[in-house]
Design a protein around this motif. Sequence first.
Motif, PDB file in Angstrom:
ATOM      1  N   VAL A   1     -41.019 -34.486   8.360  1.00  0.00           N
ATOM      2  CA  VAL A   1     -39.680 -34.688   7.800  1.00  0.00           C
ATOM      3  C   VAL A   1     -39.601 -35.873   6.852  1.00  0.00           C
ATOM      4  O   VAL A   1     -38.593 -36.042   6.153  1.00  0.00           O
ATOM      5  N   GLY A   2     -40.618 -36.722   6.820  1.00  0.00           N
ATOM      6  CA  GLY A   2     -40.591 -37.865   5.924  1.00  0.00           C
ATOM      7  C   GLY A   2     -39.731 -39.003   6.457  1.00  0.00           C
ATOM      8  O   GLY A   2     -39.319 -39.025   7.617  1.00  0.00           O
ATOM      9  N   ASN A   3     -39.424 -39.953   5.592  1.00  0.00           N
ATOM     10  CA  ASN A   3     -38.651 -41.136   5.968  1.00  0.00           C
ATOM     11  C   ASN A   3     -37.161 -40.864   5.773  1.00  0.00           C
ATOM     12  O   ASN A   3     -36.523 -41.373   4.854  1.00  0.00           O
ATOM     13  N   VAL A   4     -36.600 -40.028   6.656  1.00  0.00           N
ATOM     14  CA  VAL A   4     -35.190 -39.664   6.568  1.00  0.00           C
ATOM     15  C   VAL A   4     -34.440 -40.270   7.745  1.00  0.00           C
ATOM     16  O   VAL A   4     -35.018 -40.567   8.794  1.00  0.00           O
ATOM     17  N   ASN A   5     -33.134 -40.440   7.587  1.00  0.00           N
ATOM     18  CA  ASN A   5     -32.345 -41.126   8.601  1.00  0.00           C
ATOM     19  C   ASN A   5     -32.252 -40.361   9.910  1.00  0.00           C
ATOM     20  O   ASN A   5     -32.224 -40.962  10.978  1.00  0.00           O
ATOM     21  N   TYR A   6     -32.222 -39.032   9.854  1.00  0.00           N
ATOM     22  CA  TYR A   6     -31.932 -38.266  11.066  1.00  0.00           C
ATOM     23  C   TYR A   6     -33.153 -38.088  11.966  1.00  0.00           C
ATOM     24  O   TYR A   6     -33.005 -37.671  13.116  1.00  0.00           O
ATOM     25  N   ALA A   7     -34.342 -38.349  11.487  1.00  0.00           N
ATOM     26  CA  ALA A   7     -35.544 -38.222  12.327  1.00  0.00           C
ATOM     27  C   ALA A   7     -36.542 -39.288  11.909  1.00  0.00           C
ATOM     28  O   ALA A   7     -37.553 -39.013  11.285  1.00  0.00           O
ATOM     29  N   ARG A   8     -36.248 -40.532  12.297  1.00  0.00           N
ATOM     30  CA  ARG A   8     -37.075 -41.655  11.852  1.00  0.00           C
ATOM     31  C   ARG A   8     -37.342 -42.578  13.035  1.00  0.00           C
ATOM     32  O   ARG A   8     -36.488 -43.380  13.409  1.00  0.00           O
ATOM     33  N   PRO A   9     -38.536 -42.494  13.640  1.00  0.00           N
ATOM     34  CA  PRO A   9     -38.861 -43.399  14.739  1.00  0.00           C
ATOM     35  C   PRO A   9     -39.154 -44.800  14.214  1.00  0.00           C
ATOM     36  O   PRO A   9     -39.258 -45.013  12.993  1.00  0.00           O
ATOM     37  N   PRO A  10     -39.305 -45.791  15.100  1.00  0.00           N
ATOM     38  CA  PRO A  10     -39.482 -47.183  14.652  1.00  0.00           C
ATOM     39  C   PRO A  10     -40.632 -47.406  13.686  1.00  0.00           C
ATOM     40  O   PRO A  10     -40.488 -48.120  12.693  1.00  0.00           O
ATOM     41  N   LEU A  11     -41.804 -46.806  13.952  1.00  0.00           N
ATOM     42  CA  LEU A  11     -42.951 -47.066  13.085  1.00  0.00           C
ATOM     43  C   LEU A  11     -42.733 -46.524  11.674  1.00  0.00           C
ATOM     44  O   LEU A  11     -43.197 -47.118  10.696  1.00  0.00           O
ATOM     45  N   VAL A  12     -42.057 -45.390  11.554  1.00  0.00           N
ATOM     46  CA  VAL A  12     -41.772 -44.849  10.218  1.00  0.00           C
ATOM     47  C   VAL A  12     -40.819 -45.777   9.471  1.00  0.00           C
ATOM     48  O   VAL A  12     -41.003 -46.053   8.281  1.00  0.00           O
ATOM     49  N   TYR A  13     -39.806 -46.286  10.147  1.00  0.00           N
ATOM     50  CA  TYR A  13     -38.864 -47.204   9.504  1.00  0.00           C
ATOM     51  C   TYR A  13     -39.547 -48.510   9.103  1.00  0.00           C
ATOM     52  O   TYR A  13     -39.345 -49.021   7.994  1.00  0.00           O
ATOM     53  N   LEU A  14     -40.378 -49.053  10.000  1.00  0.00           N
ATOM     54  CA  LEU A  14     -41.085 -50.294   9.691  1.00  0.00           C
ATOM     55  C   LEU A  14     -42.095 -50.093   8.570  1.00  0.00           C
ATOM     56  O   LEU A  14     -42.331 -50.997   7.766  1.00  0.00           O
ATOM     57  N   TYR A  15     -42.692 -48.906   8.515  1.00  0.00           N
ATOM     58  CA  TYR A  15     -43.600 -48.589   7.417  1.00  0.00           C
ATOM     59  C   TYR A  15     -42.851 -48.607   6.085  1.00  0.00           C
ATOM     60  O   TYR A  15     -43.345 -49.133   5.079  1.00  0.00           O
ATOM     61  N   GLY A  16     -41.627 -48.059   6.075  1.00  0.00           N
ATOM     62  CA  GLY A  16     -40.826 -48.071   4.854  1.00  0.00           C
ATOM     63  C   GLY A  16     -40.443 -49.475   4.427  1.00  0.00           C
ATOM     64  O   GLY A  16     -40.398 -49.786   3.233  1.00  0.00           O
ATOM     65  N   ILE A  17     -40.160 -50.353   5.407  1.00  0.00           N
ATOM     66  CA  ILE A  17     -39.793 -51.727   5.079  1.00  0.00           C
ATOM     67  C   ILE A  17     -40.998 -52.511   4.544  1.00  0.00           C
ATOM     68  O   ILE A  17     -40.917 -53.182   3.518  1.00  0.00           O
ATOM     69  N   SER A  18     -42.131 -52.404   5.238  1.00  0.00           N
ATOM     70  CA  SER A  18     -43.287 -53.234   4.906  1.00  0.00           C
ATOM     71  C   SER A  18     -44.057 -52.733   3.694  1.00  0.00           C
ATOM     72  O   SER A  18     -44.541 -53.530   2.887  1.00  0.00           O
ATOM     73  N   LEU A  19     -44.192 -51.422   3.558  1.00  0.00           N
ATOM     74  CA  LEU A  19     -45.027 -50.863   2.500  1.00  0.00           C
ATOM     75  C   LEU A  19     -44.244 -49.986   1.530  1.00  0.00           C
ATOM     76  O   LEU A  19     -44.843 -49.319   0.697  1.00  0.00           O
ATOM     77  N   GLY A  20     -42.926 -50.003   1.639  1.00  0.00           N
ATOM     78  CA  GLY A  20     -42.095 -49.229   0.720  1.00  0.00           C
ATOM     79  C   GLY A  20     -41.834 -49.988  -0.564  1.00  0.00           C
ATOM     80  O   GLY A  20     -42.627 -50.825  -1.008  1.00  0.00           O
ATOM     81  N   SER A  21     -40.688 -49.730  -1.156  1.00  0.00           N
ATOM     82  CA  SER A  21     -40.369 -50.326  -2.454  1.00  0.00           C
ATOM     83  C   SER A  21     -40.135 -51.834  -2.366  1.00  0.00           C
ATOM     84  O   SER A  21     -40.508 -52.585  -3.263  1.00  0.00           O
ATOM     85  N   ILE A  22     -39.514 -52.300  -1.252  1.00  0.00           N
ATOM     86  CA  ILE A  22     -39.195 -53.732  -1.166  1.00  0.00           C
ATOM     87  C   ILE A  22     -40.362 -54.548  -0.607  1.00  0.00           C
ATOM     88  O   ILE A  22     -40.479 -55.738  -0.885  1.00  0.00           O
ATOM     89  N   GLN A  23     -41.224 -53.946   0.184  1.00  0.00           N
ATOM     90  CA  GLN A  23     -42.375 -54.623   0.791  1.00  0.00           C
ATOM     91  C   GLN A  23     -41.970 -55.939   1.452  1.00  0.00           C
ATOM     92  O   GLN A  23     -42.490 -57.008   1.136  1.00  0.00           O
ATOM     93  N   ASP A  24     -41.041 -55.822   2.381  1.00  0.00           N
ATOM     94  CA  ASP A  24     -40.556 -56.993   3.117  1.00  0.00           C
ATOM     95  C   ASP A  24     -41.417 -57.157   4.372  1.00  0.00           C
ATOM     96  O   ASP A  24     -41.109 -56.619   5.432  1.00  0.00           O
ATOM     97  N   LEU A  25     -42.501 -57.912   4.241  1.00  0.00           N
ATOM     98  CA  LEU A  25     -43.433 -58.055   5.347  1.00  0.00           C
ATOM     99  C   LEU A  25     -42.915 -58.987   6.436  1.00  0.00           C
ATOM    100  O   LEU A  25     -43.371 -58.920   7.577  1.00  0.00           O
ATOM    101  N   GLY A  26     -41.970 -59.843   6.120  1.00  0.00           N
ATOM    102  CA  GLY A  26     -41.399 -60.727   7.126  1.00  0.00           C
ATOM    103  C   GLY A  26     -40.586 -59.946   8.146  1.00  0.00           C
ATOM    104  O   GLY A  26     -40.815 -60.037   9.352  1.00  0.00           O
ATOM    105  N   HIS A  27     -39.622 -59.147   7.658  1.00  0.00           N
ATOM    106  CA  HIS A  27     -38.810 -58.331   8.567  1.00  0.00           C
ATOM    107  C   HIS A  27     -39.650 -57.230   9.220  1.00  0.00           C
ATOM    108  O   HIS A  27     -39.438 -56.881  10.387  1.00  0.00           O
ATOM    109  N   GLY A  28     -40.605 -56.670   8.479  1.00  0.00           N
ATOM    110  CA  GLY A  28     -41.465 -55.640   9.055  1.00  0.00           C
ATOM    111  C   GLY A  28     -42.290 -56.168  10.209  1.00  0.00           C
ATOM    112  O   GLY A  28     -42.441 -55.508  11.242  1.00  0.00           O
TER     113      GLY A  28
END
Length: 320
Positions: A264-291
């Motif tokens: 399903v990809g990185n969508v809101n309705y089916a997103r476990p913690p690791l998928v969300y953290l992956y989006g934060i750390s390695l997505g567009s913003i690359q926020d490694l502190g919050h990740g």
Amino acid sequence: MSSSTDVRRTDSAAPDARRKRGRRQKGIAGTTLWFWLFVGPFVIGLLIFSYLPIIWSLVLSFFEAYNTVTPSKFVGLQNYVDMLTDHNFLSSLGTFTIFAVFIVPLTFVLSLALALLVNQVKIAKAFFRSVFFLPTACSYVVASLIWKLSIFNGVRFGLANTVLGWFGIENVAWLSTVDPPWYWIPIISVRLWLQLGFYMILFIAGLQRISPTLYEAAYVDGAKPGWQIFRYITLPQLRATSVSVLILNLIAAYQAFDEFYNLVGNVNYARPPLVYLYGISLGSIQDLGHGSAGALILAVIIMLVTLLQTRIFGFGKAGD
């Protein structure tokens, strides 16, 4: 005369003892050398690729780090506060909870049922073990893509919709229908297919540890084959194995990533913690502190839940 003979024997025995002691010391040194030759590369790899990243993630969680693994600004516990008040992160934990509510009991019951069936097979027992265990060797990514492109692809040529079409049911967009949440069926079914064989083997090992004399004594006392034997003999003897399966299954559910991300990809309705953290750390913003802060929060939750389970079930007590 006898005393001089004893002295000569003692003098000749001393070098033999020293030689034996020297060979023993060399043997111990050689064994230690071979031990580190075999274990050393693994230990070095574990330090470099596991422990150092964990330590550095802990450091990054206290800093502001955008687009870099080098800490820039110390923020203390602010990253943790932000993650614990982040609606999306809390929602991802809720997604995991729903996933665990389904996957943990289903895996436990089905793997135990398979173990009981395979353990009672008289012919080709090894064959049936292999058949059910082989899916565990399949990559989660490959299995997820097969489920997505061939079975639950949402068009009439998909296997699931083809079967439904035989009964006159319209095509279902399995991975994009939120109401009702049909996406849970492919997500849970692919995880079940991949891991049932592993837990089945654990239960088979537990069943083989049960002494046959217990069953013979139960039959003598008038216990009926079937539910009574299972309820009062088999299940209590499998307590340690059952707790291990529950703990391992729950930890694996917390670490769910591949099937969600590839189905399903990185969508809101089916997103476990690791998928969300992956989006934060390695997505567009690359926020490694919050990740990093979110990853450590997740690790603490897994640890606490595991300790709670072992406390409730009394795992590790004498007699297990």
